[in-house]
Scaffold this active site. Structure first.
Site, PDB file in Angstrom:
ATOM      1  N   CYS A   1     -99.113 -33.529 -27.227  1.00  0.00           N
ATOM      2  CA  CYS A   1     -98.831 -34.965 -27.349  1.00  0.00           C
ATOM      3  C   CYS A   1     -97.322 -35.219 -27.352  1.00  0.00           C
ATOM      4  O   CYS A   1     -96.587 -34.634 -28.159  1.00  0.00           O
ATOM      5  CB  CYS A   1     -99.462 -35.483 -28.651  1.00  0.00           C
ATOM      6  SG  CYS A   1     -98.934 -37.138 -29.096  1.00  0.00           S
TER       7      CYS A   1
ATOM      8  N   CYS B   1     -96.037 -36.504 -30.734  1.00  0.00           N
ATOM      9  CA  CYS B   1     -95.955 -35.414 -31.722  1.00  0.00           C
ATOM     10  C   CYS B   1     -94.699 -34.567 -31.461  1.00  0.00           C
ATOM     11  O   CYS B   1     -94.031 -34.133 -32.405  1.00  0.00           O
ATOM     12  CB  CYS B   1     -97.207 -34.541 -31.672  1.00  0.00           C
ATOM     13  SG  CYS B   1     -98.645 -35.276 -32.496  1.00  0.00           S
TER      14      CYS B   1
ATOM     15  N   ASP C   1     -87.941 -47.437 -27.609  1.00  0.00           N
ATOM     16  CA  ASP C   1     -88.718 -47.205 -26.390  1.00  0.00           C
ATOM     17  C   ASP C   1     -87.750 -46.845 -25.257  1.00  0.00           C
ATOM     18  O   ASP C   1     -86.699 -47.459 -25.102  1.00  0.00           O
ATOM     19  CB  ASP C   1     -89.536 -48.452 -26.035  1.00  0.00           C
ATOM     20  CG  ASP C   1     -90.629 -48.131 -25.035  1.00  0.00           C
ATOM     21  OD1 ASP C   1     -91.815 -48.200 -25.401  1.00  0.00           O
ATOM     22  OD2 ASP C   1     -90.309 -47.804 -23.867  1.00  0.00           O
TER      23      ASP C   1
ATOM     24  N   HIS D   1    -101.130 -37.325 -36.184  1.00  0.00           N
ATOM     25  CA  HIS D   1    -101.633 -37.634 -34.835  1.00  0.00           C
ATOM     26  C   HIS D   1    -102.956 -38.392 -34.960  1.00  0.00           C
ATOM     27  O   HIS D   1    -103.988 -37.794 -35.256  1.00  0.00           O
ATOM     28  CB  HIS D   1    -101.814 -36.369 -33.993  1.00  0.00           C
ATOM     29  CG  HIS D   1    -102.346 -36.679 -32.623  1.00  0.00           C
ATOM     30  ND1 HIS D   1    -101.517 -36.980 -31.563  1.00  0.00           N
ATOM     31  CD2 HIS D   1    -103.610 -36.775 -32.154  1.00  0.00           C
ATOM     32  CE1 HIS D   1    -102.261 -37.231 -30.497  1.00  0.00           C
ATOM     33  NE2 HIS D   1    -103.538 -37.112 -30.830  1.00  0.00           N
TER      34      HIS D   1
ATOM     35  N   ASN E   1    -101.316 -51.412 -28.000  1.00  0.00           N
ATOM     36  CA  ASN E   1    -102.249 -51.172 -26.902  1.00  0.00           C
ATOM     37  C   ASN E   1    -103.253 -50.107 -27.320  1.00  0.00           C
ATOM     38  O   ASN E   1    -102.860 -49.059 -27.850  1.00  0.00           O
ATOM     39  CB  ASN E   1    -101.491 -50.714 -25.657  1.00  0.00           C
ATOM     40  CG  ASN E   1    -100.515 -51.763 -25.143  1.00  0.00           C
ATOM     41  OD1 ASN E   1    -100.798 -52.954 -25.217  1.00  0.00           O
ATOM     42  ND2 ASN E   1     -99.374 -51.328 -24.650  1.00  0.00           N
TER      43      ASN E   1
ATOM     44  N   GLY F   1    -104.470 -51.037 -22.112  1.00  0.00           N
ATOM     45  CA  GLY F   1    -103.141 -50.730 -21.579  1.00  0.00           C
ATOM     46  C   GLY F   1    -102.441 -49.567 -22.259  1.00  0.00           C
ATOM     47  O   GLY F   1    -101.235 -49.392 -22.104  1.00  0.00           O
TER      48      GLY F   1
ATOM     49  N   HIS G   1    -101.226 -41.499 -28.841  1.00  0.00           N
ATOM     50  CA  HIS G   1    -100.825 -41.290 -30.240  1.00  0.00           C
ATOM     51  C   HIS G   1    -100.500 -42.700 -30.719  1.00  0.00           C
ATOM     52  O   HIS G   1     -99.590 -43.344 -30.161  1.00  0.00           O
ATOM     53  CB  HIS G   1     -99.614 -40.348 -30.306  1.00  0.00           C
ATOM     54  CG  HIS G   1     -99.108 -40.067 -31.690  1.00  0.00           C
ATOM     55  ND1 HIS G   1     -98.834 -38.784 -32.156  1.00  0.00           N
ATOM     56  CD2 HIS G   1     -98.787 -40.900 -32.712  1.00  0.00           C
ATOM     57  CE1 HIS G   1     -98.389 -38.850 -33.397  1.00  0.00           C
ATOM     58  NE2 HIS G   1     -98.341 -40.128 -33.762  1.00  0.00           N
TER      59      HIS G   1
ATOM     60  N   HIS H   1     -99.290 -46.087 -31.684  1.00  0.00           N
ATOM     61  CA  HIS H   1     -97.923 -46.595 -31.809  1.00  0.00           C
ATOM     62  C   HIS H   1     -97.933 -48.105 -31.777  1.00  0.00           C
ATOM     63  O   HIS H   1     -98.710 -48.719 -31.048  1.00  0.00           O
ATOM     64  CB  HIS H   1     -97.009 -46.028 -30.710  1.00  0.00           C
ATOM     65  CG  HIS H   1     -97.534 -46.230 -29.325  1.00  0.00           C
ATOM     66  ND1 HIS H   1     -98.524 -45.423 -28.790  1.00  0.00           N
ATOM     67  CD2 HIS H   1     -97.228 -47.138 -28.379  1.00  0.00           C
ATOM     68  CE1 HIS H   1     -98.794 -45.831 -27.568  1.00  0.00           C
ATOM     69  NE2 HIS H   1     -98.032 -46.875 -27.286  1.00  0.00           N
TER      70      HIS H   1
HETATM   71  P1  AMP Z   1     -98.353 -47.663 -24.264  1.00  0.00           P
HETATM   72  O1  AMP Z   1     -98.561 -48.200 -22.873  1.00  0.00           O
HETATM   73  O2  AMP Z   1     -98.606 -48.682 -25.322  1.00  0.00           O
HETATM   74  O3  AMP Z   1     -99.094 -46.358 -24.495  1.00  0.00           O
HETATM   75  O4  AMP Z   1     -96.818 -47.412 -24.384  1.00  0.00           O
HETATM   76  C1  AMP Z   1     -96.186 -46.173 -24.352  1.00  0.00           C
HETATM   77  C2  AMP Z   1     -94.725 -46.464 -24.470  1.00  0.00           C
HETATM   78  O5  AMP Z   1     -94.061 -45.254 -24.735  1.00  0.00           O
HETATM   79  C3  AMP Z   1     -94.098 -47.061 -23.198  1.00  0.00           C
HETATM   80  O6  AMP Z   1     -93.491 -48.316 -23.513  1.00  0.00           O
HETATM   81  C4  AMP Z   1     -93.056 -46.011 -22.802  1.00  0.00           C
HETATM   82  O7  AMP Z   1     -91.868 -46.567 -22.277  1.00  0.00           O
HETATM   83  C5  AMP Z   1     -92.808 -45.280 -24.106  1.00  0.00           C
HETATM   84  N1  AMP Z   1     -92.359 -43.899 -23.960  1.00  0.00           N
HETATM   85  C6  AMP Z   1     -92.925 -42.924 -23.222  1.00  0.00           C
HETATM   86  N2  AMP Z   1     -92.235 -41.779 -23.325  1.00  0.00           N
HETATM   87  C7  AMP Z   1     -91.220 -42.022 -24.173  1.00  0.00           C
HETATM   88  C8  AMP Z   1     -90.153 -41.239 -24.697  1.00  0.00           C
HETATM   89  N3  AMP Z   1     -89.977 -39.942 -24.373  1.00  0.00           N
HETATM   90  N4  AMP Z   1     -89.278 -41.830 -25.547  1.00  0.00           N
HETATM   91  C9  AMP Z   1     -89.418 -43.130 -25.878  1.00  0.00           C
HETATM   92  N5  AMP Z   1     -90.400 -43.926 -25.431  1.00  0.00           N
HETATM   93  C10 AMP Z   1     -91.287 -43.386 -24.586  1.00  0.00           C
HETATM   94 ZN    ZN Z   2     -99.473 -37.056 -31.317  1.00  0.00          ZN
END
Ligand code: AMP
Ligand code: ZN
Length: 119
Positions: A7, A10, A33, A49, A93, A99, A104, A106
């Site tokens: 993940c 994680c 983000d 997780h 989401n 979406g 994990h 968030h």
């Molecule tokens: P979701 O579509 O709600 O699963 O959003 C996942 C979010 O994680 C997106 O807004 C991505 O830009 C963000 N994301 C993915 N990888 C990273 C990373 N390495 N560091 C910071 N944000 C990330």
């Molecule tokens: Zn995780």
């Protein structure tokens, strides 16, 4: 399982993938983000997780409450303007049709002056 070795969040929590940290305590890790939609855009994640909100049970009430109470404080500290003219948006989401791309749990916190890239 408390951590999933595959993940990405994680790995961020463990420091194996770099991130721009906003806040950390025993339960939570908060970071910017990587593709912000708004002038302020950070993610609040439990260190545990949990794949999504669909997995939540009564044992997570304190954890989710902590996220919701902390979000307004961090939003202001990160540069969101005060309520009522400022404010912020919270998005969580859940699942493919919701979406969700990273599985994990968030909480997105977005704010700052309009216009935003999205939302
Ligand atoms: P979701 O579509 O709600 O699963 O959003 C996942 C979010 O994680 C997106 O807004 C991505 O830009 C963000 N994301 C993915 N990888 C990273 C990373 N390495 N560091 C910071 N944000 C990330
Ligand atoms: Zn995780």
């Amino acid at each position: 399982m408390s951590h999933d070795p595959n993940c990405i969040f994680c790995k961020i929590i463990a420091g194996q993938i770099p991130s721009r940290k906003v806040y950390e305590d025993d339960d939570l890790f908060v970071f910017h983000d990587i593709h912000p939609w708004a002038p302020v855009h950070f993610l609040m994640v439990p260190k545990l997780h949990i794949a999504s909100m669909a997995q939540l049970g009564p044992e997570h009430e304190r954890l989710m409450g902590k996220i919701m109470v902390l979000a307004p404080q961090l939003a202001l500290a990160q540069g969101c303007n005060p309520y009522p003219d400022g404010g912020f948006r919270i998005v969580c989401n859940t699942g493919t049709e919701g979406g969700q791309e990273v599985h994990h749990l968030h909480v997105h916190v977005m704010g700052g002056p309009r216009p935003w890239l999205k939302g």
